[in-house]
Write an enzyme that holds these catalytic residues in place. Structure first.
Site, PDB file in Angstrom:
ATOM      1  N   HIS A 194       0.863  -1.183   0.000  1.00  0.00           N
ATOM      2  CA  HIS A 194       0.000   0.000   0.000  1.00  0.00           C
ATOM      3  C   HIS A 194       0.901   1.236   0.000  1.00  0.00           C
ATOM      4  O   HIS A 194       1.874   1.305   0.746  1.00  0.00           O
ATOM      5  CB  HIS A 194      -0.896  -0.004   1.242  1.00  0.00           C
ATOM      6  CG  HIS A 194      -1.730   1.234   1.405  1.00  0.00           C
ATOM      7  ND1 HIS A 194      -1.420   2.229   2.305  1.00  0.00           N
ATOM      8  CD2 HIS A 194      -2.863   1.636   0.768  1.00  0.00           C
ATOM      9  CE1 HIS A 194      -2.329   3.194   2.230  1.00  0.00           C
ATOM     10  NE2 HIS A 194      -3.214   2.863   1.307  1.00  0.00           N
ATOM     11  N   HIS A 233       1.692  10.911  -2.285  1.00  0.00           N
ATOM     12  CA  HIS A 233       0.447  10.769  -1.534  1.00  0.00           C
ATOM     13  C   HIS A 233      -0.244  12.121  -1.576  1.00  0.00           C
ATOM     14  O   HIS A 233       0.165  13.061  -0.891  1.00  0.00           O
ATOM     15  CB  HIS A 233       0.742  10.349  -0.095  1.00  0.00           C
ATOM     16  CG  HIS A 233      -0.443   9.796   0.617  1.00  0.00           C
ATOM     17  ND1 HIS A 233      -0.521   9.686   1.980  1.00  0.00           N
ATOM     18  CD2 HIS A 233      -1.621   9.312   0.140  1.00  0.00           C
ATOM     19  CE1 HIS A 233      -1.679   9.171   2.325  1.00  0.00           C
ATOM     20  NE2 HIS A 233      -2.363   8.930   1.222  1.00  0.00           N
TER      21      HIS A 233
END
Length: 637
Positions: A124, A170
């Site tokens: 992830h 991110h």
């Protein structure tokens, strides 16, 4: 014999003798049984390997090779061509040539079933070097993950500062970006170094159509013929890992331009709340006990009317976004992702004519299994389910992966840049099947009954019998045994377990004996654990698995000893050994503060080799220590 000196105060010192590890009494007894006149010949060793170690296929030549390999013990003044003395035998048992899993690391599961029939080693936010809010983005953690055997890499794609190229980061956080092309290049170079089985790239896309076209060109040029393409709108069935060896598979949703934004400051405030609420020990907080969660009332389940569009979610019916996407980009997609419109029941609909992938956060998934557990199992028999960490795990911590595996979720996505007990379970699961990153799911997760029944991890599985293993547990799974029907278990599943040798209906007890440990004095400074004396070690050992099997136990504490000898035995009844992981941790007792971390190991129970084995220990991050080991014995009764 060497000594260690510890300063008690300014004027006084304490000296402790550094003892050398000696064979436990049981090892001495076994040596006497399998030797003659103080020498274990090759015939004796061969007999020991068969009768005690369960290595039924070993040959005289194999035994001789073991004796010949012990060159490091020439100082013991024995004739290696003739045999071993007690000390050499003990050093062999404690050596790297006697591991708890097969040293060959051969892929031995059937790899010709559809990809949906496998648990897949999944990362992830694979590009992050640290926390989820402010760490650097880099290709280095991607390389490290691939070198560990991870087969699913996640990349978040965003326009760069000039809006003319693509970065990986991110989004809407303070993380520093890395260029997409750099990540792709590293994936190409390292994808198949550890495993030849396919690498899946899950893309979270926040791009305009022009940039999507640019990504399509970039990906096609970088991967060329290794890029998986099926030439159709959607797959009717996933390919097998064997059929797509050394291929890169792109998996993403039909993209939309941008998601709703969230203010960075709000995330920072949430992050601080998350940090304040969790006090993790040095080795990570204890893995969540799933029993209470899974047995919660259905009234706490997921409201089907709730909209849980998180991370890469997108309705398949969003025609506007599909019209805006670049056709070149769309053709890249090997595994389509995205939910159907509606609630959870709609998301989990199984289409007999096509397969897809959906993603659920750990929070949504935990609620979903309470009311739709069997729907999830049925969905994952043909389709892929990805479970990812909740958004409040800003410190890159992880959840208990068993909650996903128990219901057939293939892609239990983890923050590989993190550490802690949950991550150790992930490492343990994928030590199975030669460490190739794909582990075949148990048959009971791949079958449904005549009335569409599916496996329920919450069901109380009955105790049937006690069996003595003469080989590894994986070999025993091929043995047929009589079944008695009980009301607690549906008739179909009793028949299925019988037909597919499902051992969940048997009462297996795994016996684990912890003899001793050594190597800390070589890998740690003598004051690492205690400034005033040698360490006080104890071992925790237990099972992570379905709720009925999950347990942890501990040995007594051995004071002031770098080579502790415990000689303690534990028994662990197992109802579903296929999903069981053996957890091993060593701690140093500290009276005034938190106990210190001394090493850990997690192993798939189904692949444990019975007998006396040297178990290497690993650090917080999952890297192997140079010298630290435990001597343990494994049996199944």
């Amino acid at each position: 014999m060497s000594k260690q000196t510890y300063r008690v105060c300014i004027c006084f010192q304490r000296k402790f003798r550094l003892t050398v590890a000696e064979p436990p009494a049981e090892i001495k007894s076994l040596f006497e049984r399998y030797s003659e006149n103080g020498t274990m010949t090759v015939d004796h060793l061969h007999k020991f390997l068969i009768e005690v170690q369960g290595e039924d296929t070993t040959t005289i030549e194999d035994a001789q090779a073991i004796i010949d390999s012990l060159k490091e013990f020439k100082h013991l003044n024995i004739f290696f061509r003739k045999g071993l003395n007690l000390e050499a035998f003990f050093r062999y048992l404690f050596s790297d040539t006697n591991p708890p899993l097969s040293p060959s690391r051969v892929v031995h599961h059937d790899m010709t079933a559809p990809v949906s029939h496998y648990f897949i080693y999944t990362g992830h936010n694979s590009y992050l070097t640290g926390n989820q809010l402010s760490s650097d983005c880099s290709d280095v953690p991607i390389i490290e993950a691939l070198q560990r055997g991870v087969r699913v890499i996640e990349l978040d794609l965003w326009p760069n500062s000039t809006k003319e190229d693509v970065d990986v980061l991110h989004g809407r956080t303070l993380t520093t970006p890395v260029e997409l092309i750099k990540c792709l290049r590293s994936i190409k170079e390292h994808a198949f170094f550890v495993s030849e089985y396919p690498v899946v790239l899950t893309l979270e896309d926040h791009l305009t159509p022009d940039l999507q076209a640019k990504v399509a060109k970039m990906v096609s040029q970088m991967f060329g013929d290794t890029l998986f393409s099926h030439g159709s709108e959607c797959l009717e069935e996933f390919p097998s890992p064997e059929s797509v060896k050394k291929q890169i598979i792109i998996s993403t949703k039909p993209p939309k331009e941008y998601h709703e934004t969230k203010n960075i400051k709000e995330q920072e405030n949430d992050a601080q709340k998350g940090k304040d609420s969790v006090e993790e020990e040095a080795w990570g907080e204890e893995v969540l006990d799933l029993k209470a969660e899974l047995e919660a009332d259905d009234k706490n389940g997921l409201d089907e009317g709730e909209d849980h569009r998180l991370e890469e979610d997108l309705d398949d019916g969003d025609l506007k976004s599909q019209q805006n996407e670049a056709p070149e980009y769309k053709h890249l997609i090997g595994i389509h992702a995205g939910k159907l419109k509606g609630g959870l029941k709609d998301w989990l609909m199984v289409d007999p004519h096509k397969v897809r992938r959906i993603s659920l956060s750990e929070q949504v998934f935990e609620k979903a299994v309470k009311t739709h557990g069997m729907d999830i199992v049925r969905f994952t028999q043909r389709n892929l389910l990805r479970v990812y960490p909740k958004t409040t795990r800003f410190d890159s911590s992880n959840y208990n992966p068993l909650i996903g595996w128990m219901y057939g979720a293939q892609m239990v996505a983890f923050n590989m840049q993190g550490s802690g007990r949950s991550l150790w379970l992930m490492h343990g699961m994928f030590r199975a099947n030669g460490g190739c990153g794909y582990v075949k799911k148990p048959d009971f997760l791949l079958k449904v009954g005549p009335h569409n029944e599916a496996f329920d991890p919450k069901a109380r599985l009955p105790v049937k019998t006690t069996l003595k293993l003469s080989g590894s547990l994986s070999e025993l799974l091929t043995i047929f045994s009589l079944l008695t029907f009980l009301d607690e278990v549906p008739l179909f599943f009793l028949c299925t377990y019988c037909l597919f040798i499902e051992v969940s209906l048997f009462f297996f007890t795994q016996q684990v004996k912890v003899y001793m440990g050594e190597g800390w004095h070589l890998d740690f400074h003598h004051t690492h654990f205690d400034l005033y004396s040698p360490p006080d070690f104890y071992t925790r050992v237990g099972i992570a698995g379905v709720p009925a099997d999950t347990v942890m136990k501990k040995t007594k504490t051995i004071e002031d000893d770098w080579t502790p000898t415990w000689n303690e035995e534990f028994a662990f009844p197992l109802t579903v050994p296929e999903l069981a992981l053996l957890r091993i941790e060593v701690h140093e007792y500290d009276m005034s503060e938190k106990d210190d971390f001394g090493g850990q190991m997690c192993l798939p129970v189904s692949e444990l080799r019975i007998g006396i084995r040297a178990v290497p220990l690993y650090n917080h991050k999952g890297d192997k220590y140079n010298s630290v080991k435990l001597l343990m014995r494994f049996e199944f009764v």
